[in-house]
Design a protein around this motif. Structure first.
Motif, PDB file in Angstrom:
ATOM      1  N   ILE A  89      82.682   1.049 -42.190  1.00  0.00           N
ATOM      2  CA  ILE A  89      81.379   0.847 -41.547  1.00  0.00           C
ATOM      3  C   ILE A  89      81.554   0.408 -40.090  1.00  0.00           C
ATOM      4  O   ILE A  89      80.723   0.716 -39.237  1.00  0.00           O
ATOM      5  N   MET A 173      74.568   8.942 -40.013  1.00  0.00           N
ATOM      6  CA  MET A 173      74.563   8.007 -38.885  1.00  0.00           C
ATOM      7  C   MET A 173      75.119   8.665 -37.625  1.00  0.00           C
ATOM      8  O   MET A 173      74.626   8.427 -36.513  1.00  0.00           O
ATOM      9  N   GLN A 195      69.006   3.236 -37.598  1.00  0.00           N
ATOM     10  CA  GLN A 195      70.449   3.081 -37.746  1.00  0.00           C
ATOM     11  C   GLN A 195      70.807   1.763 -38.436  1.00  0.00           C
ATOM     12  O   GLN A 195      71.739   1.701 -39.242  1.00  0.00           O
ATOM     13  N   LEU A 199      72.718   1.357 -41.872  1.00  0.00           N
ATOM     14  CA  LEU A 199      73.898   0.512 -41.987  1.00  0.00           C
ATOM     15  C   LEU A 199      73.791  -0.409 -43.203  1.00  0.00           C
ATOM     16  O   LEU A 199      74.773  -0.617 -43.926  1.00  0.00           O
ATOM     17  N   GLU A 202      74.397   1.762 -46.175  1.00  0.00           N
ATOM     18  CA  GLU A 202      75.817   2.061 -46.320  1.00  0.00           C
ATOM     19  C   GLU A 202      76.576   0.866 -46.903  1.00  0.00           C
ATOM     20  O   GLU A 202      77.520   1.043 -47.682  1.00  0.00           O
TER      21      GLU A 202
END
Length: 225
Positions: A89, A173, A195, A199, A202
């Motif tokens: 990430i 992303m 985004q 995140l 994710e």
């Protein structure tokens, strides 16, 4: 310039023709400071809490009353995949779990270990898994074929599940990030919010996929006992 969209996942960073991207697989050790092994602290209390929870969960799935140390194989698998998913990430860190080279190596090794152990030590039990209880005799040949195929593709499904989930989020992303320079100021603020939400998603996917892989491996292991 990228030749194709998926080239962002290529392990292309190298020095003297040696790829150093795969060193990210051991960066999880950086999350364990030296005092983790020496002094009781909040970090070690949290670590023990997570391990105990996972131990109890995997113990129930394995349905065993002895050899409790076998659960730590799957706990180690969970933590290894979790660290690598999390590290992917962060910007400029290679996501090793988005490559079949790593995921297929892990799943195939685990699956072959289970198969060798099961067929050598519990042959009759392994044969019984090929035909579900109550299957009509006329369907038995077809069930054997179906169960054999489903058993053979297990390492592939484990590897592809993890790889596909990690690639999908990173790819989305990247796509949104590349369109940022073409947006106005207002749309850029909206893009930043999207985004951030991606995140967070994710992060959740990283935890969930690690848990899914570990649980499925535990269930496959319980079938050979």
């Amino acid at each position: 310039m990228m030749n194709n969209l998926f080239s962002i996942f290529d392990p292309s960073t190298n020095l003297f023709n040696i790829s150093f991207n795969w060193l990210s697989t051991i960066l999880g050790l950086m999350f364990m400071p030296y005092y983790f092994w020496l002094l009781p602290n909040r970090f070690i209390f949290l670590w023990n809490f997570i391990i105990n929870k996972l131990h109890n969960e995997f113990k129930n799935l394995l349905n065993i009353n002895k050899n409790m140390g076998s659960t730590f194989i799957f706990i180690s698998l969970f933590l290894f995949i979790l660290f690598n998913n999390f590290l992917g990430i962060f910007p400029y860190i290679f996501t090793s779990t988005s490559h079949l080279t790593l995921t297929l190596s892990i799943s195939l090794t685990i699956w072959l270990s289970f198969m060798f152990f099961g067929w050598i030590n519990n042959t009759q039990n392994m044969f019984s898994h090929l035909i579900p209880q109550g299957t009509p005799w006329i369907l038995m040949p077809f069930m054997v074929m179906i169960e054999t195929i489903s058993n053979i593709i297990r390492p592939g499904t484990l590897a592809i599940r993890l790889t596909a989930n990690m690639i999908a989020g990173h790819l989305l992303m990247t796509l949104l990030g590349n369109t940022g320079p073409n947006f106005s100021t207002m749309l850029i603020f909206i893009l930043i919010i999207i985004q951030i939400l991606l995140l967070i998603l994710e992060t959740a996917v990283s935890i969930i996929q690690s848990y899914v892989i570990a649980v499925l491996s535990t269930l496959y292991s319980s079938e050979v006992n």
